[in-house]
Each structure stands twice: as structure tokens, then as C-alpha cells.
Scaffold this active site. Structure first.
Site, PDB file in Angstrom:
ATOM      1  N   ASP A 125       2.884  -6.776   2.162  1.00 36.20           N
ATOM      2  CA  ASP A 125       1.809  -5.861   2.864  1.00 36.20           C
ATOM      3  C   ASP A 125       2.154  -4.819   3.670  1.00 36.20           C
ATOM      4  O   ASP A 125       1.624  -4.051   4.412  1.00 36.20           O
ATOM      5  CB  ASP A 125       1.088  -6.918   4.050  1.00 36.20           C
ATOM      6  N   HIS A 138       0.868  -1.124  -0.192  1.00 33.66           N
ATOM      7  CA  HIS A 138       0.181  -0.082   0.088  1.00 33.66           C
ATOM      8  C   HIS A 138       0.825   1.352  -0.008  1.00 33.66           C
ATOM      9  O   HIS A 138       2.030   1.139   0.362  1.00 33.66           O
ATOM     10  CB  HIS A 138      -0.973   0.136   1.006  1.00 33.66           C
ATOM     11  N   TYR A 170      -9.233   4.264  10.699  1.00 37.18           N
ATOM     12  CA  TYR A 170      -7.875   4.361  11.298  1.00 37.18           C
ATOM     13  C   TYR A 170      -7.090   5.485  10.592  1.00 37.18           C
ATOM     14  O   TYR A 170      -7.332   5.721   9.464  1.00 37.18           O
ATOM     15  CB  TYR A 170      -6.942   3.113  11.312  1.00 37.18           C
TER      16      TYR A 170
HETATM   17  C1  0GY Z   1      -4.083  -5.015   4.715  1.00 33.88           C
HETATM   18  C2  0GY Z   1      -4.598  -5.704   5.936  1.00 33.88           C
HETATM   19  C3  0GY Z   1      -5.335  -4.535   6.810  1.00 33.88           C
HETATM   20  C4  0GY Z   1      -5.836  -3.308   6.400  1.00 33.88           C
HETATM   21  C5  0GY Z   1      -6.313  -3.085   5.074  1.00 33.88           C
HETATM   22  O1  0GY Z   1      -7.132  -1.329   3.430  1.00 33.88           O
HETATM   23  C6  0GY Z   1      -6.939  -1.731   4.447  1.00 33.88           C
HETATM   24  O2  0GY Z   1      -6.971  -0.730   5.441  1.00 33.88           O
HETATM   25  O3  0GY Z   1      -6.183  -3.725   4.080  1.00 33.88           O
HETATM   26  C7  0GY Z   1      -5.852  -4.795   7.990  1.00 33.88           C
HETATM   27  O4  0GY Z   1      -5.690  -4.042   8.944  1.00 33.88           O
HETATM   28  O5  0GY Z   1      -5.865  -6.036   8.192  1.00 33.88           O
HETATM   29  O6  0GY Z   1      -4.222  -6.010   3.882  1.00 33.88           O
HETATM   30  O7  0GY Z   1      -3.270  -4.070   4.592  1.00 33.88           O
END
Ligand code: 0GY
Length: 311
Positions: A264, A40, A56
Site C-alpha cells: 500500500d 500507488h 486529498y
Molecule cells: C489505499 C487506501 C486509501 C486511499 C486510496 O485511492 C485512494 O485514494 O485507496 C485510504 O485512504 O484508505 O488503498 O491506498
């Protein structure tokens, strides 16, 4: 923190763990063309404000920082997945994909009223999928009929759907997921409870889901998120995340042509420890023990899904 405040009081969620600042150099050498297929970007919030409806507020994690990590670890490409803290405003992710010089693809979040013109623009930028998130602590539920409409809109572009859910929710979502006609990619193996038996009914249902639906792929990701037994020692010894290994390995060995791997980074919402991304890469041979499996997991499969029409 005012919702929708774009001037920038992006106070991090209390207890937020920042990503690992100086990851080690992996001992495992990634094959040429390896893709980090789940990562991300966050903001930076001053440039790309976080969504008012977010659950968050993360630390900033920019495209340049992601690209530096890519090069440090030895990956050639990234798949940048829209995170829920940006809602359906894909600007930060799209900016990163555009600035990657063809070395990144994106997975977006869109609403049911997305237009063909907006989808075409995302496609031109390098987006190749949408993400449907069912994790209740991350998003408010979106009705499946709205998601079905989105599938109808993205299918002609050759895109796929990424789904993120927890194992408890698979029974209820099984039929909807099975109805999706595009390729479907499951995040983090559908979040199994790894304290349960890998041969038990919960993970058995997930494996059955993959057997029943040959269009379903799986990211064998996030041992650091799924582990119950805990983090590896800092020297990255061989039993790192030992409780997760049987689950990931089972999927890799049964479905070698439908698995993907990613860091991740920057690891949102981890509470107990923040992984060293170099050690995460060193974990790969435990779940994909042969060079042939590694080539499929890291190169052939993500390239087929995300770069099948070239760079
Ligand atoms: C991940 C997992 C999480 C978060 C998200 O999009 C997101 O906010 O995917 C999580 O908190 O488990 O895949 O990054």
C-alpha cells in the site's frame, strides 16, 4: 489551492504523513517472483496533476521511487492501483506501468462512458482491472448501474474489478458485488473493525461473501491502516499489528488460492503513524505461516491474476 490548477500549487493535505524515507531491509526473505500487489504512484504533481475532484492532496510519490522500494524490499513486480487523488486520469499510473519493463500491471479508474478504444489502449499499457471505490471520505458515490455498465465493457478483456469499501457497507453492497461476473478483488479485507471478534457477525459476513462467490479474491493488506492497538515497535517484534493478524490469517488459511498481499505504499491518509515498509514485509509470516502459503500469497496468486498471459 485552485481546483484544476495544473501549474502546481499542490499543497499537501494538512497533517499528511510522507512515506517512510529509509525503510529497513526485511528480515523475511521474499520468495522469487514475489509481487507487491497493492501500491500507488502520486504524480509527481508538476507532471501529472492531481484531479480537481480529489478529496486529498498527497505528497508526490513517483514511479522511480516505487521501483527503488520494490528492489530494496526484494519484490520482482508491482500492481499499481489508481488512487482517488488522480480521479479517472490514469496517466501517472499508466506511465509507471509502461516504464516498468513488464514488471508492473495497473488497475485503472474509468467512467461509464469509457470507449473500447480507450480500454484497448489501457490494456496494451498493462492495465488488467478497474477499481470501484465506495469509501465515502475518498469519493462521491457512483450509481451501481454505471458500475454495471463498466463491468460489461471490461469483461471481454479478461479484466477484474477491485472493490474498496468499509465493513459497515457490505450488507447494502452484498448483492451488487455478488452480481459482478468477472473476478473481484477486495481491498484490505473489506476494512473490518478489528476490535470486534474475528468470529463475530461482521467479519462472518465477509467470509460468507467469499464462500458464496468463488470469483472473489482478497488483499490481506494494510495492518497499519486497520490496527486499533497500534504500530509495531521499531525493532519489528513479533506481535506487530497483533490485533489484525487473526483476521488476515483466517482469510489466508481458508482461501489460500484467492489472497494477495501488497505494501500500500505510499500509504495515503494515515493519521497516526507511517509504517516502515521493511517491517511490513516482516509481518507476512505472521499471516501466512508456511512456505506453501507464502508462495501462493506472494507469487502464484498474483501471477495467475495479472500475468497469466505472460510478461
Ligand atoms: C489505499 C487506501 C486509501 C486511499 C486510496 O485511492 C485512494 O485514494 O485507496 C485510504 O485512504 O484508505 O488503498 O491506498
Amino acid at each position: 489551492m485552485a481546483h484544476g490548477d495544473v501549474t502546481g500549487d499542490f499543497t499537501k493535505t494538512p497533517g499528511w504523513l510522507d512515506w517512510y524515507f529509509r525503510p529497513s531491509k526485511p528480515r523475511f526473505q521474499l520468495p522469487a517472483g514475489a509481487v507487491d500487489a497493492h501500491c500507488h504512484v502520486f504524480g509527481p504533481g508538476a507532471e501529472f496533476p492531481y484531479a480537481p475532484e480529489r478529496k486529498y492532496t498527497p505528497c508526490d510519490a513517483s514511479a522511480d521511487q516505487l521501483f527503488a522500494l520494490r528492489d530494496h524490499l526484494g519484490f520482482e513486480r508491482n500492481v499499481i492501483v489508481q488512487a482517488t487523488c488522480h480521479g479517472a486520469d490514469n496517466s501517472a499510473m499508466v506511465d509507471a506501468v509502461r516504464r516498468s519493463n513488464g514488471k508492473a500491471r495497473g488497475v485503472a479508474t474509468v467512467r461509464r462512458d469509457v470507449t473500447p478504444e480507450q480500454l484497448a489502449e489501457l490494456h496494451e499499457a498493462g492495465v488488467r482491472g478497474v477499481r470501484f471505490n465506495f469509501v465515502k471520505r475518498l469519493v462521491d458515490a457512483v450509481p451501481t448501474d454505471a458500475l454495471g455498465e463498466i463491468v460489461e465493457k471490461i469483461a471481454p478483456l479478461g479484466w477484474h474489478v477491485v472493490i474498496y469499501f468499509e465493513a459497515d457497507d457490505l450488507p447494502d453492497l452484498y448483492d451488487f458485488f455478488s452480481s459482478i461476473k468477472t473476478d473481484v478483488v477486495v481491498d484490505h479485507m473489506g476494512r473490518p473493525d478489528v476490535s470486534k471478534d474475528v468470529d463475530g457477525p461482521e467479519f462472518g459476513l465477509f467470509l460468507q461473501f467469499m464462500r458464496d462467490n468463488p470469483n472473489v479474491w482478497c488483499k490481506v493488506t494494510c495492518p497499519e491502516r486497520l490496527t486499533v492497538s497500534g504500530a509495531p515497535a521499531l525493532d519489528g517484534e513479533q506481535d506487530a499489528y497483533a490485533d489484525v493478524v487473526p483476521f488476515s490469517r483466517r482469510v489466508v488459511e481458508e482461501f489460500p488460492d484467492r489472497v494477495l498481499w501488497g505494501t500500500d505504499w505510499p500509504h495515503p491518509n494515515l493519521k497516526s503513524h507511517m509504517p516502515d515498509d521493511g517491517l511490513l514485509v516482516d509481518h507476512i509470516p505472521l499471516i501466512a505461516p508456511t512456505a506453501e502459503l507464502q508462495q501462493k500469497l506472494l507469487v502464484d496468486n498474483p501471477t495467475r491474476l495479472y500475468w497469466h498471459e505472460g510478461v
